[in-house]
Motif scaffolding. Structure first.
Motif: not given
Length: 231
Positions: A5-6, A9, A105
């Motif tokens: 997941e890291e 991301r 983001k």
């Protein structure tokens, strides 16, 4: 967050970093509520981690309705992020670091942004600056009329130094830092490698401490935190 997941991301942030450019003209439409919720969640995380008081301001047209905003070619700005925190020596750098995290983001959420240092009016009813705090800078936010254009960059050798050739991870970090927005595109920062330790210093000029925070955030994504330690 697990390792996979890291990695995912970081890949998404790298993509956002490459796609994101400064935008000053925005369409007249409200922010998607899911995007607002996601941004508020990220702001809360940044405030907790960085000890800041960042606030999202929505549907507030007065800050960018004055002469300076028009002079700066801003139009249609009704939403912005106010970068606020306690007065301390590292406040500007922290605002740059966490503000850029929010900028990337926003890019992932389909929004455009621009760092804004002077060409806006402070609308005191729009956000809260507590005793001992300071509003450092704001970030305009919305659906851009265009996606902006890439800025010109210095060479890696102009903003980094090391004894010998740059390791691949260091070069990747420096190249990521060169994608960072800086005031008047100054790129007045220097990354120095010593073993696996990296120091980052700001040059002289307006807003260079904020710029350094932005560049440090980019460097971490490009280089990978596991490959080095900050001096």
């Amino acid at each position: 967050m697990n390792h996979q997941e890291e990695i995912s991301r970081l890949a998404e942030e790298m993509e956002a970093m490459k796609e994101r450019h400064s935008v000053r003209q925005y369409e007249d439409r409200p922010l998607d509520q899911n995007a607002v919720a996601a941004l508020q969640e990220e702001i809360s995380a940044c405030n907790k981690e960085g000890g800041l008081h960042i606030q999202l301001v929505t549907n507030e047209p007065k800050a960018f309705d004055g002469f300076m905003a028009h002079y700066g070619k801003f139009s249609g700005v009704k939403n912005y992020i106010a970068m606020i925190g306690k007065k301390r020596p590292d406040l500007e750098e922290k605002c740059g670091y966490y503000g850029e995290r929010l900028v990337l983001k926003a890019q992932q959420l389909g929004l455009n942004t621009c760092w804004v240092a002077m060409t806006y009016s402070k609308i005191k009813t729009a956000f809260t600056v507590a005793d001992g705090e300071k509003l450092c800078i704001v970030i305009s936010l919305g659906y851009g009329k265009t996606n902006g254009v890439p800025h010109k960059s210095k060479s890696a050798d102009a903003v980094a130094k090391a004894d010998g050739a740059f390791p691949a991870w260091f070069k990747a970090g420096v190249e990521a830092a060169l994608l960072a927005p800086t005031a008047m595109n100054q790129q007045k920062f220097l990354f120095t490698l010593d073993g696996n330790r990296v120091s980052a210093k700001a040059g002289f000029g307006f807003y260079t401490k904020i710029d350094l925070g932005i560049a440090r955030y980019h460097f971490e994504i490009g280089a990978g935190k596991e490959n080095f330690k900050w001096d």
